[in-house]
Structures are given as structure tokens and as C-alpha cells.
Design a protein around this motif. Structure first.
Motif, PDB file in Angstrom:
ATOM      1  N   GLN A 234     -12.744  21.085  16.262  1.00 32.88           N
ATOM      2  CA  GLN A 234     -12.923  21.340  14.826  1.00 32.88           C
ATOM      3  C   GLN A 234     -13.015  22.825  14.506  1.00 32.88           C
ATOM      4  O   GLN A 234     -12.709  23.252  13.408  1.00 32.88           O
ATOM      5  CB  GLN A 234     -14.180  20.632  14.337  1.00 32.88           C
ATOM      6  N   GLN A 235     -13.486  23.603  15.485  1.00 34.02           N
ATOM      7  CA  GLN A 235     -13.535  25.054  15.298  1.00 34.02           C
ATOM      8  C   GLN A 235     -12.113  25.582  15.086  1.00 34.02           C
ATOM      9  O   GLN A 235     -11.871  26.438  14.236  1.00 34.02           O
ATOM     10  CB  GLN A 235     -14.158  25.690  16.546  1.00 34.02           C
ATOM     11  N   ASN A 236     -11.174  25.042  15.859  1.00 35.26           N
ATOM     12  CA  ASN A 236      -9.778  25.460  15.699  1.00 35.26           C
ATOM     13  C   ASN A 236      -9.216  25.001  14.364  1.00 35.26           C
ATOM     14  O   ASN A 236      -8.443  25.725  13.739  1.00 35.26           O
ATOM     15  CB  ASN A 236      -8.919  24.895  16.847  1.00 35.26           C
TER      16      ASN A 236
ATOM     17  N   ASP B 190     -10.441  27.450  11.967  1.00 39.36           N
ATOM     18  CA  ASP B 190      -9.695  28.717  12.114  1.00 39.36           C
ATOM     19  C   ASP B 190      -8.313  28.600  11.481  1.00 39.36           C
ATOM     20  O   ASP B 190      -7.831  29.529  10.824  1.00 39.36           O
ATOM     21  CB  ASP B 190      -9.543  29.083  13.596  1.00 39.36           C
ATOM     22  N   SER B 191      -7.676  27.437  11.681  1.00 39.92           N
ATOM     23  CA  SER B 191      -6.324  27.255  11.125  1.00 39.92           C
ATOM     24  C   SER B 191      -6.355  27.305   9.598  1.00 39.92           C
ATOM     25  O   SER B 191      -5.401  27.752   8.965  1.00 39.92           O
ATOM     26  CB  SER B 191      -5.724  25.919  11.570  1.00 39.92           C
ATOM     27  N   GLU B 192      -7.455  26.826   9.014  1.00 48.50           N
ATOM     28  CA  GLU B 192      -7.556  26.873   7.554  1.00 48.50           C
ATOM     29  C   GLU B 192      -7.670  28.324   7.068  1.00 48.50           C
ATOM     30  O   GLU B 192      -7.221  28.664   5.979  1.00 48.50           O
ATOM     31  CB  GLU B 192      -8.735  26.022   7.082  1.00 48.50           C
ATOM     32  N   ARG B 193      -8.259  29.152   7.894  1.00 46.61           N
ATOM     33  CA  ARG B 193      -8.318  30.589   7.553  1.00 46.61           C
ATOM     34  C   ARG B 193      -6.940  31.236   7.740  1.00 46.61           C
ATOM     35  O   ARG B 193      -6.520  32.084   6.943  1.00 46.61           O
ATOM     36  CB  ARG B 193      -9.360  31.304   8.415  1.00 46.61           C
TER      37      ARG B 193
ATOM     38  N   THR C  82      -8.545  35.228  19.009  1.00 46.31           N
ATOM     39  CA  THR C  82      -9.437  34.466  18.127  1.00 46.31           C
ATOM     40  C   THR C  82     -10.230  35.368  17.163  1.00 46.31           C
ATOM     41  O   THR C  82     -10.846  34.861  16.231  1.00 46.31           O
ATOM     42  CB  THR C  82     -10.434  33.633  18.960  1.00 46.31           C
ATOM     43  N   ASP C  83     -10.215  36.669  17.401  1.00 47.87           N
ATOM     44  CA  ASP C  83     -10.942  37.589  16.522  1.00 47.87           C
ATOM     45  C   ASP C  83     -10.039  38.327  15.550  1.00 47.87           C
ATOM     46  O   ASP C  83     -10.447  39.315  14.945  1.00 47.87           O
ATOM     47  CB  ASP C  83     -11.672  38.635  17.373  1.00 47.87           C
TER      48      ASP C  83
ATOM     49  N   VAL D 120     -17.477  24.205   8.128  1.00 46.74           N
ATOM     50  CA  VAL D 120     -17.870  25.585   7.828  1.00 46.74           C
ATOM     51  C   VAL D 120     -18.422  26.192   9.122  1.00 46.74           C
ATOM     52  O   VAL D 120     -19.435  25.710   9.643  1.00 46.74           O
ATOM     53  CB  VAL D 120     -18.951  25.609   6.721  1.00 46.74           C
ATOM     54  N   SER D 121     -17.755  27.200   9.638  1.00 52.55           N
ATOM     55  CA  SER D 121     -18.266  27.836  10.857  1.00 52.55           C
ATOM     56  C   SER D 121     -19.538  28.593  10.513  1.00 52.55           C
ATOM     57  O   SER D 121     -19.568  29.330   9.524  1.00 52.55           O
ATOM     58  CB  SER D 121     -17.248  28.834  11.407  1.00 52.55           C
TER      59      SER D 121
END
Ligand code: 5AD
Ligand code: SF4
Length: 461
Positions: free
Chosen positions: A38-40, A43-46, A131-132, A181-182
Motif C-alpha cells: 500500500q505504501q507503493n 507513492d504512485s498516487e503522488r 523512492t526519495d 495516507v503515509s
């Protein structure tokens, strides 16, 4: 820690670069493919948000896309092989559309040996970013469009470094009613089998205000199911501790559920359990990975708890938070795990009674201590244990679900799928019901039948 926040001036610069790309992106489409957790997905939504800022229209069809970004996962070899085969399939599309750009990001992009492999064997990949680097996507796209050579934007994350947090870039969410939401990034735990701390860097937490503002806006915009994300949310280290943050989010007015993923058993505190018990808006679901049941294996895994401590914690959660469902992750066939060690894993499953188990065959990851341990377990044996665990779990899951027959559950509708009407309960159970309810709307369902991984019932309102 303050230096982990990307300065506002850098974000402004990226927004300017994005605006400058609008002429080049007229009628152009972009596609983001996501592998992994889900973290990915978050991230993909960003990434999608940044692509839209650059002027691209988003599509899910790679054959329509002028830019395809593959957000990768490195957690197990199987995940990496899927990514590589997916990347291979894009080669033909690129032959048809020479101007198409292909980018790779995510956890595999953080691995040196994978980057070298991509360079060697996938020459049609135009850009790689780590990832950053999400907030720098406008700059990355600009260089990829103007360069004939491959461009790479990756910072290796040394073990003692944090990586960054960027705020204020747009997010393009997949769903209009449930989302993640991260709240923190990275991991400090160094479980001996796990690649995550090596690729995502040390733990760093978003600020309390930024998280509260984001969730507030989501609730105002009609989101009903919000999952707080982090590799180990319990070690959230903002202005408040995680239980404090969770309680404040649950206090936001509105009809919604808040969930969280993932918790490390050593850090799931009594305070957190009390906050959950007191607040119905916190979903009745706890994902608490135990990974293995045997104390010697747990110690080799560097997990920081014993079998008994885990069982006590899990049973305590069940007792204090009425109606909670528990899920977990288990690894089968960690190096040196014997048949009798594995029986301890089955014993934990019997003692706790999980609603859901995500089980995995141990996969050696380059650069992790477990990958070079003596006593690697043969693949067939790992699979045999995996199957034994699945069989036991299927029985347990059905028994757990039977408890719900005759109860009325509040369910968030996911609309219809293959002529069935489905949704999720607060316990994260899949619920099938008898008539259409608009997706993203809560409804009440009287449960009439239990299956191992779904409940079936009638809408009562
Ligand atoms: N092999 C198999 N499973 C793994 N996981 C993490 N690393 C590995 C590995 N090397 C599993 C753990 C973790 C989940 C996200 O993936 O169970 O909780
Ligand atoms: Fe990996 Fe362990 Fe960190 Fe989870 S807590 S991400 S399993 S190192």
C-alpha cells in the motif's frame, strides 16, 4: 531531523518546471503501473499527481501512453521477476512508438545490482528514480524528454541516513472514498530477511499538522476509509506518539473509518490498544505480523519478541477491543527452520485464531544477513510448510467468520463486481449483499452466511 524536509523553494522550483512542460505534453498520456504494498500505491498516487501537474492526462492503458512509469517492489524475488517481465512486455510497445518514455522507480530502483541489470538488459528504459525522488518528477521528465541518454535520479540510502519527506506536491488518488495516507517512511528494524530498511532508509515521520490537515481535507471531500501507512506506524515520531495521532484523527468530525498498517508487535503499546478500544471510528482490524513461532527463529530474524509475548499481545488485543479481526504475516522456511520449529508457527496460529494470514515462502534478498546464513531450506520444503499453514488457516478463518452470522454489520460499499454487490466491514471483511448500494456509501448488512474469506447477507436499510 528537520533537514529531512524538502525545502518549500525546491517544491516551488519543481512546480515551475512542471508548468514549463505543458507545451510538450499537450494531448500526451501517462500511465503508472504499481507493484507491491500500500505504501507503493500511495507513492504512485503522488507520482500520478506530479505527472498531471506536468500536463499529462492519466491512463491505465500502457498502449495509449506516452510515458509509462513502473513503481517496483523488491520484497521477494517473485515480485522482482514480475516487474522484470512486465518491463519486458513494454519493449514491443516502444518499438511501435519510438517517442514513448519508460521509467522505473520504487524499491528495485534503490538496489544497485538491479539498476545495473536494468542498464545491461533493458536498454529501452529511459529513466530511473529512487523512492526519495517523487517530488523531483517534473525535473526528471524534463531531462528524459531532452536527453538522448538514459537518466538516473537515485540517491543510495546508507544505513545511517534518513532520506527525505516532501510535502505540498499534488496527489491523484485512485479512489474517491478510500485511500492511504503515509505518516512515516523507512524502517529501523533490520529484520534479518528484509530488504526494506536497505532500500527505503531510516525512519522519518511527517509532521502532525501535515497529516491532520491531509486527513481533514480527505474527510471533507467525502473519504470514508482512510489507512495511515508506514512500515511500522507504532514508531511514528512526530509531535505526538502514534496513539495520540490516531486519537486526534478519530476525533475529526464525520462518518469515516481510520485504519493503520503495519504494526510491529514489539511496539504495539497498551496505550494504542486503549485508544482503539475507546474509539469506534478506528476500524476493528489489527494487522500484526508475527513472521515465525519459534523463539530461536524469531531471534535469528531479529524480531525482538518471543512466541509467548506475541501470543499474549494478540490475545490482549482481542480481549480489549471487542469484535476486532486480527491478520498477520508469516514467513515459511526461514534459514535453519526445522519441521519442529515450524510447528511453533502452527501453534501460534491455533492459539491466536487469525482472520487472515498473508503467508510467504522465504526469499533470500541480496544484502540481507539471512540470505547468507547457512541452512537454507529447500524450496519444496518451504512450499510444503506454506501449504500446511494455508490449510490450517482456511479452517480457522471459517470458524471466525461464523461468529458474524445473525449480526448486522456496517459495510462500506465497493459497488458491484461481476454482478455481485460487495463491500468491506470495519473488520476489513469482504461482505457480499443482495442489492446495489452506490460505491463509497455505508450500509447495514444482516449477515446470513459465512465463508472462509467472505460474509454474505442482506441490506437492511
Ligand atoms: N521473504 C519472504 N517474505 C518476506 N517478507 C519480507 N521479506 C521477506 C522475504 N525475504 C514478508 C514479511 C513482511 C511482508 C510484507 O513480507 O512477512 O511482513
Ligand atoms: Fe522489514 Fe522488519 Fe522493517 Fe517490516 S519491520 S519493513 S519486516 S525490516
Amino acid at each position: 531531523m528537520s533537514n529531512v524536509f524538502v525545502p518549500k523553494s525546491e517544491i516551488e522550483k519543481q512546480k515551475e518546471i512542471a508548468a514549463g512542460l505543458h507545451n510538450a505534453t499537450v494531448n500526451k498520456k501517462a500511465c503508472v503501473q504499481t507493484y507491491g504494498c500500500q505504501q507503493n500505491v500511495a507513492d504512485s498516487e503522488r507520482i500520478a499527481g506530479a505527472l498531471r501537474l506536468c500536463g499529462y492526462e492519466l491512463t491505465t492503458d500502457t498502449s495509449q501512453a506516452d510515458v509509462v512509469i513502473i513503481n517496483t517492489c523488491a520484497i521477494r524475488e517473485h515480485a522482482e521477476l514480475r516487474v522484470l517481465s512486465g518491463t519486458g512486455q513494454l519493449k514491443k510497445q516502444k518499438e511501435k512508438n519510438r517517442d514513448m518514455l519508460i521509467g522505473i522507480c520504487g524499491c528495485m530502483a534503490q538496489e544497485k545490482h538491479r539498476r545495473e541489470q536494468i542498464k545491461r538488459s533493458y536498454p529501452y528504459v529511459d529513466f530511473i528514480f529512487g523512492t526519495d525522488m517523487h517530488h523531483r518528477l517534473p525535473e526528471i521528465i524534463r531531462s528524459a524528454l531532452s536527453s538522448k541518454k538514459r537518466v538516473s535520479f537515485v540517491t543510495e540510502v546508507p544505513h545511517n541516513e534518513f532520506g527525505v519527506i516532501s510535502e505540498d506536491m499534488p496527489v491523484l488518488r485512485e479512489s474517491s472514498y478510500k485511500t492511504g495516507v503515509s505518516i512515516m517512511y523507512g524502517c529501523n528494524n533490520f529484520c534479518s530477511y528484509c530488504v526494506v530498511p536497505h532500500v527505503r532508509g531510516r525512519e522519518r515521520s511527517r509532521s502532525y499538522d501535515d497529516i491532520l490537515n491531509e486527513v481533514n481535507t480527505l474527510v471533507k471531500n467525502g473519504y470514508k476509509d482512510i489507512t495511515l501507512l508506514g512500515q511500522n506506524v507504532n514508531s511514528y515520531n512526530g509531535e505526538l506518539s502514534f496513539p495520540g495521532l490516531l486519537a486526534d484523527i478519530a476525533a475529526i468530525p464525520g462518518d469515516f473509518w481510520v485504519r493503520f498498517m503495519t504494526s510491529h508487535p514489539k511496539d504495539a503499546s497498551d496505550e494504542l490498544i486503549n485508544v482503539m478500544a475507546e474509539n469506534e471510528k478506528i476500524a476493528r482490524h489489527f494487522h500484526l505480523p508475527f513472521q515465525a513461532g519459534n523463539d530461536r527463529i524469531l531471534s535469528l530474524m531479529n524480531r525482538g519478541y518471543s512466541k509467548q509475548q506475541y501470543i499474549e499481545k494478540a490475545l490482549n488485543i482481542k480481549e480489549k477491543v471487542k469484535g476486532i479481526s486480527l491478520s498477520t504475516d508469516v514467513i515459511c522456511g526461514f534459514p535453519t527452520e526445522s519441521e519442529s520449529d515450524f510447528l511453533d508457527t502452527l501453534d501460534v496460529v491455533r492459539s491466536v485464531g487469525f482472520d487472515m494470514i498473508y503467508s510467504f515462502v522465504y526469499s533470500p534478498r541480496e544484502g540481507t544477513p539471512a540470505a547468507v546464513m547457512e541452512g537454507q531450506v529447500p524450496h519444496e520444503e518451504k512450499v510444503r510448510r506454506f501449504n500446511a499453514l494455508t490449510e490450517l488457516q482456511n479452517e480457522t478463518a471459517l470458524k471466525n467468520n461464523e461468529v458474524f452470522v445473525g449480526q448486522t454489520l456496517k459495510v462500506l460499499s465497493d459497488g458491484s463486481e461481476n454482478d455481485a454487490y460487495i463491500g468491506r466491514s470495519s473488520q476489513n471483511k469482504i461482505v457480499a449483499f443482495d442489492k446495489p448500494v452506490r460505491e463509497g456509501v455505508f450500509t447495514n448488512v444482516l449477515i446470513e452466511k459465512a465463508q472462509p474469506y467472505a460474509l454474505v447477507g442482506k441490506v437492511t436499510d
